[in-house]
Design an enzyme around this catalytic site. Structure first.
Site, short mmCIF file in Angstrom:
data_model
loop_
_atom_site.label_atom_id
_atom_site.label_comp_id
_atom_site.label_asym_id
_atom_site.label_seq_id
_atom_site.Cartn_x
_atom_site.Cartn_y
_atom_site.Cartn_z
N GLU A 1 5.34 3.48 -1.57
CA GLU A 1 5.95 4.27 -0.48
C GLU A 1 5.08 4.18 0.79
OE1 GLU A 1 9.03 5.73 -1.31
OE2 GLU A 1 9.16 5.99 0.87
C1 LIG Z 1 4.73 0.93 -9.81
C2 LIG Z 1 5.32 0.47 -8.52
C3 LIG Z 1 6.59 0.88 -8.17
C4 LIG Z 1 7.18 0.42 -7.00
N1 LIG Z 1 8.47 0.75 -6.74
C5 LIG Z 1 9.09 0.15 -5.69
C6 LIG Z 1 10.49 0.32 -5.50
O1 LIG Z 1 11.16 1.03 -6.25
N2 LIG Z 1 11.09 -0.32 -4.47
C7 LIG Z 1 10.39 -1.12 -3.63
O2 LIG Z 1 10.99 -1.66 -2.73
N3 LIG Z 1 9.05 -1.30 -3.78
C8 LIG Z 1 8.40 -0.70 -4.81
N4 LIG Z 1 7.06 -0.89 -5.00
C9 LIG Z 1 6.34 -1.77 -4.09
C10 LIG Z 1 5.37 -1.04 -3.19
O3 LIG Z 1 6.04 -0.30 -2.23
C11 LIG Z 1 4.42 -2.08 -2.61
O4 LIG Z 1 3.57 -2.48 -3.66
C12 LIG Z 1 3.64 -1.56 -1.45
O5 LIG Z 1 4.46 -1.34 -0.36
C13 LIG Z 1 2.51 -2.49 -1.05
O6 LIG Z 1 2.96 -3.80 -0.90
P1 LIG Z 1 2.20 -5.00 -1.66
O7 LIG Z 1 2.07 -4.63 -3.05
O8 LIG Z 1 2.87 -6.26 -1.32
O9 LIG Z 1 0.75 -4.97 -1.03
P2 LIG Z 1 0.27 -5.64 0.34
O10 LIG Z 1 1.23 -5.29 1.41
O11 LIG Z 1 -0.03 -7.04 0.10
O12 LIG Z 1 -1.05 -4.83 0.60
C14 LIG Z 1 -2.31 -5.17 0.01
C15 LIG Z 1 -3.39 -4.39 0.72
O13 LIG Z 1 -3.46 -4.79 2.10
C16 LIG Z 1 -3.30 -3.67 2.94
N5 LIG Z 1 -2.51 -4.05 4.10
C17 LIG Z 1 -1.36 -4.76 4.11
N6 LIG Z 1 -0.92 -4.91 5.37
C18 LIG Z 1 -1.77 -4.26 6.16
C19 LIG Z 1 -1.84 -4.04 7.56
N7 LIG Z 1 -0.90 -4.49 8.40
N8 LIG Z 1 -2.88 -3.34 8.04
C20 LIG Z 1 -3.81 -2.85 7.21
N9 LIG Z 1 -3.80 -3.03 5.89
C21 LIG Z 1 -2.79 -3.72 5.37
C22 LIG Z 1 -2.59 -2.63 2.12
O14 LIG Z 1 -2.85 -1.31 2.57
C23 LIG Z 1 -3.15 -2.89 0.73
O15 LIG Z 1 -4.35 -2.22 0.58
C24 LIG Z 1 6.44 -0.41 -6.14
C25 LIG Z 1 5.14 -0.76 -6.47
C26 LIG Z 1 4.58 -0.35 -7.64
C27 LIG Z 1 3.19 -0.79 -7.98
#
Ligand SMILES: Cc1cc2nc3c(=O)[nH]c(=O)nc-3n(C[C@H](O)[C@H](O)[C@H](O)COP(=O)(O)OP(=O)(O)OC[C@H]3O[C@@H](n4cnc5c(N)ncnc54)[C@H](O)[C@@H]3O)c2cc1C
Lengths: 593, 249
Positions: free
Chosen positions: A441
């Site tokens: 989220e």
């Molecule tokens: C158990 C679980 C349930 C989920 N449920 C859903 C769901 O129902 N629907 C859905 O759509 N998604 C869902 N998600 C996805 C979740 O919303 C994403 O994992 C989350 O938004 C982070 O994206 P990512 O994993 O690609 O990490 P990334 O975006 O790759 O982030 C990796 C790290 O880099 C940092 N980062 C990335 N971009 C920036 C920036 N511009 N500036 C500073 N720091 C940055 C982040 O803060 C993080 O620490 C779920 C995830 C999990 C683990």
């Protein structure tokens, strides 16, 4: 097994502090009274105790798995969700005409929190369903509302939010799933989603996916995104279920915690036959999503808070019954051991958990009350004011509980010593479950950027000014109470510091040094979060002063005092970092790491 | 047929009971109260009779402080049609409750009165029996199954060593045991409906009953704390302890 929720704490927050009863003065809630709110909470507690809590551990150990192409979830989850459905919780906020109870958001959130504390993974299915239904209600066509909403409000169809893709997590503007018009008013979509919670299961008759995608030819970036509804089974005009849609389960994801909720890889349109319907306007997908975000984020914050609360209650129960050692000043080694709650260091850990979890519950319920105010206050200006305040608080409401109630769960394990590290006790699971909350989220890092980069600067800082005015009002009331004068002064000083730091950061951002300021955004989030929670602790404590003397008001005062002595002073350090545009992070080259 | 169910407000079964410092009773201030679980079973049974077309109206009766209204509301939300509160601040003993209920029964003329076999606070297990005696009605206590057949009721009772099924003529008193049914939850829509159902309030004096206590409580104490267990190393040690310490063999 310790209780997972202490009802007296919820009742205090709702009735003694946030004046839930006062909401019955608004036309929408006129049929309610304290007894209907209490009865709804009673039913939530009874169902959570009988059906949710008992399979919390089992669903963790027996993670959902694939068998012959079907997703198998522990059967207890279905029984729990059936009870949730039969009692009407899917429609708790809906109007009576829609089969609902028209509960205020405040009370509905409190009810939901009870389920979170009992079993957050099973509670996630209705959480997502209610959020998806709210989106359809706000932006869907009349036809969509007719075909999908009643079934979702009755809990027969579940919902998902399908946003994330492998290359588009935090950066949703990079979503690639594509929609093309089919010529008959519907669309065909193609693309892959990952991490979709509740994306596949047999807990409901149907699953309604709300998919973020790009209409072919739309501009790149967030403004080119639209929201599409993809129903697992086609839904006829009469509500009957038809052919299965072209949504394939690519696989299940195996997680550290929150295991009872299926996490799925979903492939839309593998056979080019994924039928979708546009929800709302083209190009408004992300904006529509964000309109619902304030509420969704309260849901995440509250989940974190309730896990903190459940862990605290488990640790408290353990500390009161585990004999170990003797008082630090006791010389006689033959005297019986004392319960570990007698040791000051254990009490420190319990106070910390209490301050974090009850502070977080207060924060989330305060925000929920603002949702009610923004919808139902008679005066339009007052509604707008509540909405603005909610906007600025939202990143804190999401991130603070996630960060600090995870810390609370860490301390709950610590109170249990070695036993806390075993699966015989529930606290290690609370910790693993809560570890998700800083991630989904919008990660906490993204929340920090949202707070400093947008929320406190929007409308020339008007939202922050509103927030500071409320903090000042509490400080002024506390200054009139001899027992709270010290804390009133400390809160006032913290608010002034937050104000100055914000002005400095805004000036830097306006003056071309946005990068340097935002490199310290997480310190700013901590600073603002702690200041806000200190404010709410003092405000709660003012309410507790009006109660007859007893453990509850004394406990509130003790936790408030602890927070002001042990936590609030950390703000000075965070404030320094932001104010000085500290370069220790921003000036470090990735190559040096 | 009209069914009357008695519902008592008691300390919730999840609450850890604490004895008051002066040993006059247990702490009830700021303690969660709810409907006696055996009474919930009674309400559920009445609602099932109504759903089966056997009962036509369900009246829930509670006796005690004004807050007993909440307990009646719970019964109404489960499906009872209306409520009667016999309001008094007096401590009520089973005999007083039975006399008050007798007066209510004479006024309401139900075909069946359902009570819990006991309340989880005092565990007296007397009220239903006393009420039957005062009314001169048949009674079937500890019911685990109830079937109405015209003007008779077949009731399966949980007795020592098994189950006993008896046939009694109506009107009658039935008290519930745990296995009679699994009570439903008050659903959210039904909580709202319950709000509009009527609750009548009467005083003991209106019923011509003096509810003053006949018993004197000398003192209330916590049960003795259980000693922590120990592990014995050998069978011989166990036998020795059973002989010399526990003195059971
Ligand atoms: C158990 C679980 C349930 C989920 N449920 C859903 C769901 O129902 N629907 C859905 O759509 N998604 C869902 N998600 C996805 C979740 O919303 C994403 O994992 C989350 O938004 C982070 O994206 P990512 O994993 O690609 O990490 P990334 O975006 O790759 O982030 C990796 C790290 O880099 C940092 N980062 C990335 N971009 C920036 C920036 N511009 N500036 C500073 N720091 C940055 C982040 O803060 C993080 O620490 C779920 C995830 C999990 C683990």
């Amino acid at each position: 097994m310790a209780a997972f929720v202490r009802r007296a704490d919820l009742d205090f927050l709702l009735f003694d502090w946030l004046d839930a009863e006062g909401l019955t003065g608004r036309a929408r809630f006129a049929d309610h009274g304290r007894e209907t709110f209490a009865a709804a909470l009673d039913t939530a507690e009874a169902i959570a105790a009988r059906h949710f809590q008992p399979h919390n551990r089992k669903a963790d150990i027996e993670e959902p798995r694939l068998e012959n192409g079907r997703v198998v979830v522990v059967p207890e989850a279905k029984a729990a969700l059936d009870a949730f459905r039969e009692a009407g919780f899917f429609a708790m906020e809906a109007a009576p005409e829609a089969g609902g109870m028209a509960l205020p958001h405040l009370v509905a959130q409190a009810c939901f929190g009870v389920f979170d504390a009992a079993n957050i993974a099973t509670a996630s299915y209705p959480l997502l369903t209610i959020a998806a239904a709210n989106l359809i209600e706000s932006f869907g066509s009349d036809d969509q509302k007719r075909r999908y909403l009643p079934a979702m409000r009755a809990g027969r169809f579940f919902g998902t939010m399908a946003l994330t893709e492998p290359q588009a997590g935090s950066s949703l503007g990079d979503v690639r799933t594509t929609a093309t018009p089919a010529g008959d008013g519907t669309w065909r979509i193609k693309g892959g989603k990952i991490f979709i919670s509740g994306g596949e299961h047999e807990l409901s008759d149907n699953i309604v996916h709300l998919v973020l995608c790009r209409i072919a030819g739309a501009p790149p970036g967030p403004k080119g995104l639209s929201l599409m509804l993809v129903s697992k089974y086609a839904v006829g005009d009469d509500g009957s279920l038809g052919r299965r849609n072209d949504v394939a389960l690519g696989g299940l994801i195996h997680k550290m915690g929150w295991r009872g909720t299926t996490s799925t890889v979903l492939n839309f349109g593998e056979r080019d036959a994924c039928v979708a319907e546009l929800v709302g306007e083209p190009g408004r997908g992300l904006a529509q999503m964000f309109q619902m975000m304030n509420e969704a984020r309260i849901g995440v914050g509250l989940g974190a808070a309730m896990l903190g609360h459940a862990g605290y209650l488990a640790a408290l129960d353990y500390a009161r019954t585990r004999p170990q050692g003797r008082p630090a000043d006791a010389k006689d080694v033959t005297r019986p051991q004392v319960a570990i709650v007698e040791h000051a260091d254990v009490r420190r850990m319990l106070l910390a958990q209490k301050a974090y979890s009850e502070g977080a519950m207060a924060l989330c319920l305060y925000a929920a009350r603002l949702v009610d105010d923004s919808r139902t206050l008679p005066d339009a200006d007052a509604r707008a004011h509540a909405h603005r305040l909610l906007d600025v608080l939202t990143p804190i409401v999401k991130a603070w509980p996630a960060e600090w109630c995870l810390e609370a769960n860490k301390l709950a394990i610590q109170v249990h010593g070695g036993y806390g590290f075993t699966r015989e006790y529930p606290v290690e699971q609370f910790y693993r479950d809560n570890r998700l909350n800083p991630i989904h989220e919008g990660t906490n890092g993204i929340q920090a950027l949202d707070l400093l980069g947008r929320k406190v600067t929007m409308q020339d800082g008007a939202a922050l000014a509103d927030l500071l005015a409320r903090i000042d009002a509490t400080a002024a009331r506390a200054a009139a109470e001899p027992a709270l004068q010290d804390m009133a002064g400390a809160l006032d000083a913290a608010a002034r510091r937050l104000d100055r730091v914000t002005q400095a950061a805004r000036a830097a951002m306006a003056g071309g040094r946005a990068g340097a300021a935002l490199a310290n955004a997480s310190a700013y989030l901590d600073l603002a979060g702690h200041t806000v929670v200190a404010w709410l602790w003092l405000d709660q404590t003012l309410a507790a002063l009006r109660l007859p003397d007893g453990p509850l008001p004394r406990g509130k005062r003790a936790a408030c005092r602890w927070f002001f002595r042990w936590e609030l002073p950390k703000c000075a350090h965070w404030a320094d970092l932001v104010e000085q545009l500290d370069g220790s992070v921003g000036e470090t080259d990735p190559d040096w790491l | 047929m009209k069914v009357l169910v008695a519902v008592k407000r008691v300390v919730d079964y999840n609450v850890k009971i604490r004895v008051k410092a002066d040993k006059t009773g247990v702490e009830t201030a700021n303690v969660k109260m709810s409907m006696n679980p055996f009474d919930e079973i009674g309400v559920e049974e009445a609602v099932r009779l109504k759903e089966a077309g056997v009962a036509t109206e369900i009246v829930a009766v509670s006796l005690g402080v004004p807050q007993c209204q909440e307990t009646i509301r719970t019964a109404l939300a489960m499906g009872a049609d209306r409520g009667i509160l016999v309001e008094t601040d007096q401590v009520l003993e089973p005999l007083a409750v039975a006399k008050l209920l007798k007066a209510v029964v004479e006024k309401e003329q139900p075909g069946l009165v359902v009570l819990g076999k006991q309340a989880i606070d005092d565990d007296a297990n007397q009220t239903g029996q006393m009420l039957a005696a005062l009314l001169g009605w048949p009674q079937a206590t500890f019911a685990s199954k109830l079937a109405i057949d015209g003007d008779k009721a077949d009731v399966t009772r949980e007795v020592d060593g098994g189950l006993e099924t008896i046939r009694i003529p109506l009107p009658a008193i039935v008290t519930t045991d745990l296995r009679l049914n699994e009570p439903r939850y008050a659903s959210l829509p039904n909580i709202m409906k319950a709000k509009k159902k009527p609750i009548e309030t009467v005083k003991p004096a209106d019923l011509g009953v003096d509810p003053a206590p006949r018993l004197v409580t000398l003192k209330v104490e916590e049960p003795a704390k259980r000693q922590a267990g120990i592990k014995v190393k050998t069978v011989a040690e166990l036998v020795d302890k059973l002989k010399t310490e526990a003195r059971v063999i």
